[in-house]
Design an enzyme around this catalytic site. Structure first.
Site, PDB file in Angstrom:
ATOM      1  N   CYS A   3     -42.369 -38.376  37.722  1.00  0.00           N
ATOM      2  CA  CYS A   3     -43.940 -37.584  37.647  1.00  0.00           C
ATOM      3  C   CYS A   3     -44.724 -38.488  38.662  1.00  0.00           C
ATOM      4  CB  CYS A   3     -44.370 -37.601  36.267  1.00  0.00           C
ATOM      5  SG  CYS A   3     -46.126 -37.264  36.097  1.00  0.00           S
ATOM      6  N   CYS A  49     -48.362 -39.239  36.889  1.00  0.00           N
ATOM      7  CA  CYS A  49     -48.514 -40.235  35.859  1.00  0.00           C
ATOM      8  C   CYS A  49     -47.196 -40.528  35.582  1.00  0.00           C
ATOM      9  CB  CYS A  49     -49.487 -39.952  34.910  1.00  0.00           C
ATOM     10  SG  CYS A  49     -49.103 -38.276  34.308  1.00  0.00           S
TER      11      CYS A  49
END
Lengths: 122, 218
Positions: B115, B118
């Site tokens: 990701c 985040c």
């Protein structure tokens, strides 16, 4: 229309329910998709000062729609508490060389989940 | 014991820099105490959340899904076609795993999950993400030089194998279905599940017979 956020303190029961059942981000409505599986698309070149789920490294790059995941709320506007703005989410395949140039492996690819508002036709 | 204490004592070995860790721990402690004092956070709700991730949810859940897919080809097909529904069959859904995509590692394709924005991760299936998964280094390097990153994990991917990096930028969460190792034909579903590590389900490892089941390193 702005999204209201509850100011109520979350109870242990409410926490349990969210942990067990999750939070559904999918929207059951038949909003037509802007793009079709197999279509080439370009990730928009845009630099919003506000929240976005469009990563910088794919902006301006051309990819292929591999899958239409259905309709979900749009985090770019939900994050600002503006609106849910439901729209289609796609799995978009970008060749590693399209994003990073010839030094990247010719075989490799990036799969990025992008929303209708992140994409434009090539 | 209140959540306050849980946090204050949270995993000191997860950071190599003890000064930074203690700064963060102190800040969390201060904010938490304020939120509780002002009635914005109920400590019972915090305890519920922390207890869930400390004692109930973890990679053993994902391992059950993988082992079932290895022994039940019809389940595997359903899992790859619609991860959300197939996982729901086993009653293993939950927060941050509401919309699941399962991608299969084969002799021709190696999948890796990241990701970059985040640290999105299938919490209900794999527990909380490891520290390295949340690091800037992993999040940036996994997309630009996945093969080098995988090599640092001890995994050399042959040039003819396609590396697919999945960036979890929407509310869908990804799980890698690793290859079933050779020599496991006689093992039961439960025995197979013990071989499946967290890193293998992120795509940062393969499953092999020498895998240590209780992979705890951060």
């Amino acid at each position: 229309m702005a999204i209201e956020t509850s100011n109520e303190c979350m109870s242990a029961e409410a926490a349990r329910a969210i942990l067990d059942n999750g939070l559904n981000c999918r929207v059951n409505c038949d909003i037509p998709p802007q793009f079709q599986v197999g279509e080439l698309v370009r990730a928009k070149v845009t630099h919003p000062k506000t929240y976005t789920r469009l990563p910088r490294y794919v902006r301006g790059k051309v990819g292929n729609i591999m899958k239409d995941y259905g309709v979900y709320v749009f985090p770019d506007t939900v994050g600002q508490r503006l609106s849910t703005k439901p729209q289609h989410v796609y799995s978009v395949r970008f060749a590693a060389q399209e994003v990073w140039g010839k030094e990247a492996s010719a075989n490799d690819a990036l799969y990025v989940d992008l929303f209708d508002d992140h994409l434009e036709k090539v | 014991m209140t959540a306050y204490h849980h946090h204050a004592g949270s995993d000191p070995k997860s950071s190599s820099d003890s000064n930074i860790a203690s700064d963060i721990a102190l800040r969390v402690k201060a904010i938490e105490a304020l939120l509780i004092e002002k009635g914005i956070v109920d400590p019972a709700a915090l305890d519920t959340i922390i207890e869930t991730y400390e004692t109930k949810v973890g990679p053993h859940i994902g391992a059950r899904i993988v082992a079932k897919a290895w022994v039940d080809s019809e389940f595997k097909q359903r899992l790859l076609a619609d991860g959300t529904s197939a996982i729901a069959e086993l009653g293993l859904t939950g927060f941050s795993s509401e919309h699941m995509i399962v991608v299969e590692n084969t002799s021709e394709i190696h999948n890796l999950i990241v990701c970059t924005l985040c640290s999105c991760y299938p919490w209900a299936i794999l527990g909380l993400p490891p520290t390295w998964y949340k690091s800037f280094a992993y999040r940036s390097r996994a997309v630009i030089e996945p093969r080098v990153v995988l090599k640092e994990f001890g995994l050399e991917i042959p040039e003819n194998v396609e590396v697919r990096v999945w960036d979890s930028t929407s509310d869908l969460r990804y799980l890698v279905l690793p290859e079933r190792p050779e020599g496991t034909e006689g093992l039961s579903e439960e025995e197979l599940a013990k071989l499946v590590t967290r890193n293998a389900m992120i795509g940062a490892a393969k499953v092999d017979l020498t895998t240590v089941p209780s992979e705890v390193s951060q």
